[in-house]
Each structure stands twice: as structure tokens, then as C-alpha cells.
Design an enzyme around this catalytic site. Structure first.
Site, mmCIF file in Angstrom:
data_model
loop_
_atom_site.group_PDB
_atom_site.id
_atom_site.type_symbol
_atom_site.label_atom_id
_atom_site.label_comp_id
_atom_site.label_asym_id
_atom_site.label_seq_id
_atom_site.Cartn_x
_atom_site.Cartn_y
_atom_site.Cartn_z
ATOM 1 N N PRO A 24 0.826 -1.208 0.000
ATOM 2 C CA PRO A 24 0.000 0.000 0.000
ATOM 3 C C PRO A 24 0.861 1.258 0.000
ATOM 4 O O PRO A 24 1.776 1.396 0.810
ATOM 5 C CB PRO A 24 -0.793 -0.126 1.307
ATOM 6 C CG PRO A 24 -0.789 -1.585 1.617
ATOM 7 C CD PRO A 24 0.536 -2.094 1.128
ATOM 8 N N GLU A 25 0.571 2.159 -0.937
ATOM 9 C CA GLU A 25 1.298 3.422 -1.021
ATOM 10 C C GLU A 25 0.362 4.549 -0.559
ATOM 11 O O GLU A 25 -0.710 4.287 -0.017
ATOM 12 C CB GLU A 25 1.791 3.641 -2.455
ATOM 13 C CG GLU A 25 2.738 2.562 -2.960
ATOM 14 C CD GLU A 25 4.099 2.572 -2.268
ATOM 15 O OE1 GLU A 25 4.400 3.557 -1.554
ATOM 16 O OE2 GLU A 25 4.856 1.611 -2.426
ATOM 17 N N LYS A 73 2.959 7.157 4.530
ATOM 18 C CA LYS A 73 2.207 5.904 4.534
ATOM 19 C C LYS A 73 1.816 5.472 5.946
ATOM 20 O O LYS A 73 1.411 4.334 6.151
ATOM 21 C CB LYS A 73 3.019 4.811 3.841
ATOM 22 C CG LYS A 73 3.236 5.088 2.358
ATOM 23 C CD LYS A 73 3.878 3.924 1.639
ATOM 24 C CE LYS A 73 5.337 3.770 1.987
ATOM 25 N NZ LYS A 73 5.993 2.699 1.189
ATOM 26 N N HIS A 122 -4.234 -14.408 10.276
ATOM 27 C CA HIS A 122 -3.502 -13.167 10.037
ATOM 28 C C HIS A 122 -4.215 -11.921 10.563
ATOM 29 O O HIS A 122 -3.798 -10.806 10.265
ATOM 30 C CB HIS A 122 -3.225 -13.015 8.542
ATOM 31 C CG HIS A 122 -2.458 -14.165 7.958
ATOM 32 N ND1 HIS A 122 -1.213 -14.539 8.423
ATOM 33 C CD2 HIS A 122 -2.772 -15.039 6.960
ATOM 34 C CE1 HIS A 122 -0.776 -15.583 7.727
ATOM 35 N NE2 HIS A 122 -1.702 -15.904 6.847
ATOM 36 N N ARG A 138 1.821 -10.948 5.887
ATOM 37 C CA ARG A 138 3.287 -11.025 5.902
ATOM 38 C C ARG A 138 3.911 -10.381 7.141
ATOM 39 O O ARG A 138 5.113 -10.499 7.353
ATOM 40 C CB ARG A 138 3.855 -10.401 4.625
ATOM 41 C CG ARG A 138 3.407 -11.132 3.362
ATOM 42 C CD ARG A 138 4.171 -10.686 2.144
ATOM 43 N NE ARG A 138 5.578 -11.061 2.215
ATOM 44 C CZ ARG A 138 6.465 -10.791 1.253
ATOM 45 N NH1 ARG A 138 6.076 -10.149 0.165
ATOM 46 N NH2 ARG A 138 7.715 -11.154 1.390
ATOM 47 N N ARG A 147 22.708 15.462 -8.130
ATOM 48 C CA ARG A 147 22.428 14.044 -7.877
ATOM 49 C C ARG A 147 22.455 13.271 -9.191
ATOM 50 O O ARG A 147 21.823 13.656 -10.172
ATOM 51 C CB ARG A 147 21.074 13.878 -7.183
ATOM 52 C CG ARG A 147 21.063 14.490 -5.792
ATOM 53 C CD ARG A 147 19.742 14.301 -5.078
ATOM 54 N NE ARG A 147 19.461 12.897 -4.774
ATOM 55 C CZ ARG A 147 18.457 12.511 -3.981
ATOM 56 N NH1 ARG A 147 17.658 13.421 -3.426
ATOM 57 N NH2 ARG A 147 18.255 11.240 -3.746
ATOM 58 N N ARG A 150 13.495 -2.717 -8.898
ATOM 59 C CA ARG A 150 12.064 -2.472 -9.095
ATOM 60 C C ARG A 150 11.786 -2.348 -10.583
ATOM 61 O O ARG A 150 12.571 -1.763 -11.329
ATOM 62 C CB ARG A 150 11.619 -1.172 -8.406
ATOM 63 C CG ARG A 150 12.034 -1.036 -6.947
ATOM 64 C CD ARG A 150 11.280 -1.983 -6.045
ATOM 65 N NE ARG A 150 9.867 -1.683 -5.986
ATOM 66 C CZ ARG A 150 9.332 -0.768 -5.184
ATOM 67 N NH1 ARG A 150 10.093 -0.007 -4.419
ATOM 68 N NH2 ARG A 150 8.022 -0.599 -5.150
#
Length: 275
Positions: free
Chosen positions: A2-3, A58, A93, A111, A156, A265
Site C-alpha cells: 500500500p502506497e 504511509k 492473520h 506477511r 544528484r 524495481r
């Protein structure tokens, strides 16, 4: 995982139920998530009124008079509002229940990478908590704009996509939303962050806000486990321009979408629309 959109969808679903209500009791069935659940959490929250539910990055911040309990959904966590008269028996869970008079707020996390923490009012403002203090600005705040992105990325060499994901400049732009925002801004994700011009960063800031707002309106993205507080899946992923569309034609120009790996990613982009 979840973002920001998924966490904000959860907050909006929960807040009308819990704000102004008292916690009757807390059932903690699992003492260890990502970090230990505070041993005195149930006692701290008993008979406490929830004053507000906020989001920082988050993290969900539930304020009571004595402090805040902080919830992070981790990779697979969800918070569900369940009517008190029909609460299913807790499954393997289902780790924590906050029990109110007419409903139960249940934290489920297969998890166990999520977290439930406590920050007392005596410890100071919750935004000074070690997990929150170093976070970047909120993408919907006035502080987030192209000038900020441009200023913070000078010199950067990391890619612009990885700079978005880092969370030290702006919070909540996860993998899906970084790819989608960069597409909307017309910026190739492999471009060095320090080489993106101010006008392009201004477009990117607008694209980030628009992408996240669209995702929130669509209930977030459900790739595996995420559901909102009412148990419904999000559907932003069905309308993605590039994410998870490798080899499919770009919705704008028809060029096949490419997939690469950045920082372990998956990244998706259109080689024609993004330069």
C-alpha cells in the site's frame, strides 16, 4: 505494498467511523509485527476517545488525548471496519482488533511487515517521531512544487525515478505512481535527477499530484492484497498508461511500452513519449 493513495483511501474510509468514538477495548493477538506491539497498548487505549485520524506519508496517526497510536500497513496490511453484530472469528492473520460500541476495526497483515506503535503526548509532537521526522513533504501540500524537486536534486546522479521513490524529497510516490507520473510529465525514468530542468520538474510536480489524486478517486491500486476499509478493491491499475503494460501499445502514440529494472524495481515507460 500500500502506497499513499491506498493509505489515504483507508484513512477516508475509517475516519467517519472512529473519530469521536471511544475504544472499549483492544485485543492484541500477535505481539510481534515488524516491531513489537507496545505491551501496554490495550491499557493505554481503553475508554479513550479517538480525536482524529491523520496520514503522514504511509503512516496512519490515530490521536487520543494521551497520545497517538501509529499504524503502518507494511506490504500486505489492511484495516477493515466490521459491524459489531457480525464480526467474523479472527483468522490466522488478523492480529489486532480495536473494539468500539457498534463496530470493530481489524488489522490484518499476512506477511507481518506492518506495524502498530504508540507515541505518548509527553514525548512531544507525533511528527517528531523517529519514523516520521525525516520524511519528505506531502505531495498535496503547498511546499511540494517543481522548484523543490529542482533544488533538492542538484548534483544528484541517481535516476529521477529513484529520486521520487526515496521519500526524502516527497512522500508516497511508490513504484506504480512514479512510473505513471513520469509518463504524464514526458520524462524518461532513467534520466539523472540532477539533469532535469526546472520547467520539466514543474510538469512532474503537477503530474505527481494528478496521478495520486486519480488513484485516490479510484480507490487505490489492488495488485495483490489491498482492499479498502469496506473490503473493496481499488481499480486505478486498470487505467494505467504504462505500469505493468510491457509490450502493449502506448495509449497515446502506439509505441510498445518498455520494461526495465531500476534498483530492483520494475519500471515501465514509453520510449517515444518520454525523453
Amino acid at each position: 505494498m500500500p502506497e499513499l493513495p491506498e493509505v489515504e483511501v483507508t484513512r477516508r474510509g475509517i475516519a467517519p467511523f472512529v473519530a469521536g468514538r471511544r475504544v472499549e477495548r483492544v485485543d492484541v493477538r500477535t505481539a510481534m509485527l515488524r516491531w513489537p506491539v507496545p505491551a501496554g497498548l490495550a491499557e493505554q487505549l481503553r475508554a479513550r476517545e479517538v480525536l482524529a485520524v491523520e496520514r503522514r506519508g504511509k503512516y496512519l496517526l490515530f490521536e487520543v488525548d494521551a497520545g497517538w497510536f501509529i499504524v503502518h500497513l507494511g506490504m500486505t496490511g489492511t484495516l477493515r471496519v466490521l459491524p459489531a453484530g457480525g464480526v467474523p472469528v479472527a483468522a490466522k492473520h488478523d492480529h489486532i482488533d480495536w473494539i468500539f460500541d457498534e463496530f470493530v476495526l481489524r488489522f490484518r497483515d499476512p506477511r507481518r511487515f506492518g506495524a502498530v506503535l504508540w507515541h505518548s503526548r509527553e514525548a512531544g509532537d507525533v511528527h517528531a517521531h523517529p519514523l516520521l521526522a525525516s520524511l519528505g513533504v506531502e505531495p498535496f501540500s503547498p511546499a511540494f512544487d517543481g522548484a523543490l524537486l529542482h533544488r533538492r536534486t542538484r548534483g544528484r546522479t541517481v535516476s529521477v525515478k529513484q529520486a521520487l521513490l526515496a521519500g526524502d524529497i516527497v512522500v508516497g510516490v511508490g513504484n506504480i505512481y512514479a512510473s505513471e507520473s513520469l509518463f504524464r510529465a514526458g520524462i524518461r525514468p532513467t534520466t539523472a535527477a540532477g539533469k532535469v530542468s526546472l520547467p520539466r520538474y514543474e510538469r512532474l510536480a503537477e503530474a505527481v499530484r494528478a496521478t495520486l489524486a486519480d488513484a485516490i478517486d479510484r480507490g487505490g491500486s489492488t495488485l495483490r492484497d489491498f482492499v479498502g476499509s469496506n473490503g473493496e478493491s481499488g481499480y486505478f491499475q486498470l487505467d494505467c498508461f504504462v505500469y505493468d503494460r510491457a509490450g502493449e501499445p502506448c495509449r497515446v502514440c502506439g509505441t510498445p511500452i518498455r520494461q526495465i529494472v531500476q534498483g530492483q524495481r520494475s519500471t515501465y515507460f514509453c520510449p517515444t513519449c518520454q525523453r
